[in-house]
Scaffold this active site. Structure first.
Site, PDB file in Angstrom:
ATOM      1  CB  SER A 244      17.374  -7.346 -16.288  1.00 31.26           C
ATOM      2  OG  SER A 244      16.301  -6.405 -16.306  1.00 31.26           O
ATOM      3  CE  LYS A 245      22.416  -4.214 -13.406  1.00 28.24           C
ATOM      4  NZ  LYS A 245      22.357  -4.988 -14.467  1.00 28.24           N
ATOM      5  NE  ARG A 246      13.826  -4.215 -18.391  1.00 28.62           N
ATOM      6  CZ  ARG A 246      12.876  -4.948 -18.494  1.00 28.62           C
ATOM      7  NH1 ARG A 246      11.589  -4.279 -18.079  1.00 28.62           N
ATOM      8  NH2 ARG A 246      12.958  -6.221 -19.179  1.00 28.62           N
ATOM      9  N   GLY A 248      13.790  -5.212 -10.265  1.00 31.02           N
ATOM     10  CA  GLY A 248      14.318  -5.177  -8.947  1.00 31.02           C
ATOM     11  C   GLY A 248      15.459  -5.927  -8.485  1.00 31.02           C
TER      12      GLY A 248
END
Length: 466
Positions: A244-246, A248
């Site tokens: 996920s965006k977490r 990167g």
RNA sequence: GGCCCUAUAGUCUAAUGGCUAGGACGCGACCCUCUCAAGGUCGAGAUACGGGUUCAAUCCCCGUUAGGGCUACCA
């Protein structure tokens, strides 16, 4: 006829995992001379956006994944946006009701939430209790339509990647097929569409494996032929959690903006969960020729940015130099202002072997554009001493006589000078490199000097004490 | 909690019921060399654990553990 589809919900950009699902579907279609269909599952009206549709389309286009049917390329099975197919779903939902295979449920979300909490407290499965299953009277108010799960049966999923997987229907809910606003749920809409669009193979993420029995039960209720299923493993972040965006950059387009080439991204995600012998680098055509579902691996894969970088560097090195120059140009303009194109081209060519990611070009090249470029601490050590000043002064005097100012002549001069001074080449080159670039790491010195040009070099060498 | 999936080095993977478990990224060393790269050579590093079946198990079976997924009027 092989027909496969990629069916994203437009709630954000095209995710890496979505990109790979699209790629596997596309490769399977192209390998088998089938059709690749793009269907937009926008039934979540609160989260779906028009912009997301566009970014997904752009992501696919950038990857070079083209669709035979879908938005902007109509086939005979449209519309390809689920929100434009509402009458269709209504018709089939009504049919289920009429046949007694589904029923209206008037339970409010609050009531259900309450029951779920209670079940959780009692450590029971939080499952719909079937309160409205045999309702004799219509209590009025908003309702959903629930599927009447046939109890006491086993539903088998025949998966091309995982083999046979069995589920007990009794453990499955009377799940909702039509929401209170009349919009179908995913499990229902996907089945209706896959059937009507004559999808032969459903290739999708592992996360849908547990949903498959619900869908199969629907196919059976309608008396429809089942498609083949293939559930491909998920892509995880370094912490083994769903990517996920977490972690990167998680969207395909971000990789473009970061300086990756689409063929590198394609090659990398293709290899994530699929492989062919010991081969690491595949052209698009090779992927099409070699791709099979049988070779898809079963285990989840962790996204490894380092390997992507290596592949990207590989593709940069084998790409046409002009293409890399073109990609670097706007970045350099952005960082250093408008520049002479021929000059840019010469610079970029010096870095073809040194780039892993296109965007690194700006950090590597400040000294080509500014005379007050930054100085590394290590570079400073080569300057300031009496010896280095002497070397630089001598060098400066000799460089004036080099004409034309090209690397072969520069090399000759350096070698001559080293001989005259009875020192090793490095003794001259290191201070020179430091003085003209402020760095200890650059492309080969003669190339750098030629590209910088006599005037610039002379100016930089002149800065040091006589 | 219930159900489902998965398990080979840090990471992606190959392999067969039976050689020293193969390749790639990354890491280390060396070669090349004006530095950094690129390229080349070499090296360290894995069958999660416990039981079975078998002459023999990384492979087949069971359990444990770990991770992931589903269990929504999200998809």
């Amino acid at each position: 006829m092989i027909r496969v589809r990629f069916a994203p919900s437009p709630t954000g950009a095209l995710h890496i995992g979505g990109g790979r699902t699209a790629l596997f579907n596309w490769l399977f279609a192209r390998h088998n001379n089938g059709k690749f269909i793009l269907r937009i599952e926008d039934t979540d009206r609160t989260r779906s956006t028009k912009e997301a549709v566009q970014t997904i389309l752009h992501g696919l286009e950038w990857l070079g994944i083209d669709w035979d049917e879908g938005p902007n390329s109509d086939g005979n099975f449209g519309p390809y946006f689920q929100t434009e197919r509402m009458e269709i779903y209504k018709k089939y939902a009504d049919q289920l009701i009429k046949e007694g295979k589904a029923y209206y449920c008037f339970c409010t979300p609050e009531m259900l939430e309450e029951k779920r909490k209670l079940a959780a407290q009692k450590k029971e499965a939080p499952k719909y209790d079937g309160a409205c299953r045999e309702l004799s009277k219509n209590p009025g108010g908003p309702f959903v339509i629930r599927f009447k799960m046939p109890i006491g049966e086993i539903t088998e999923v025949e998966d091309l990647v995982r083999g046979k997987v069995k589920f007990e229907n009794d453990l499955l809910d009377d799940f909702v097929v039509v929401k209170s606003d009349g919009v179908p749920t995913y499990n229902f809409a996907a089945v209706v569409d896959d059937h009507l669009m004559e999808i032969s193979h459903v290739i999708r993420g592992d996360d849908h494996l547990s949903n498959t029995p619900r869908q199969i039960v629907l196919y059976k209720a309608f008396g429809w032929k089942l498609p083949a299923f293939a559930h491909i493993p998920m892509i995880l972040g370094p912490d083994k959690a769903r990517l996920s965006k977490r972690h990167g950059a998680a969207s395909v387009i971000e990789y473009r903006d970061l300086g990756y080439l689409p063929e590198a991204v394609i090659n990398y995600i293709a290899k994530l969960g699929w492989g062919y012998k010991d081969q690491e680098v595949f052209s698009r055509q090779e992927l099409i020729d070699l791709f099979t579902l049988e070779a898809v691996s079963k285990n989840a894969a962790i996204f490894d940015i380092e390997k992507l970088k290596w592949l990207n560097g590989n593709y940069i090195r084998t790409a046409l130099p002009e293409r890399i120059v073109d990609l670097c140009e706007p970045l350099l303009f952005d960082a250093y202002g408008k520049q002479d194109l021929a000059y840019i081209s010469k610079i970029v060519r010096l870095f073809l072997d040194r780039l892993k990611v296109i965007n690194e070009i700006t950090d590597l090249t400040p000294y080509y554009f500014n005379d007050d470029f930054p100085f590394d601490e290590k570079a400073k050590k080569y300057l300031g001493s009496e010896d280095s000043s002497k070397i630089i002064n001598t060098l400066k005097d000799k460089l004036v006589g080099v004409a034309p100012f090209i690397k072969d002549n520069i090399e000759k001069m350096f070698k001559q000078l080293a001989e005259e001074m009875k020192v090793k080449l490095g003794v001259i080159i290191h201070p020179c490199r430091a003085a003209v670039s402020g760095r200890v790491e650059t492309p080969p010195m003669y190339d750098v000097l030629e590209v910088l040009g006599k005037d610039r070099v002379n100016k930089r060498l002149s800065k040091y004490p006589q």
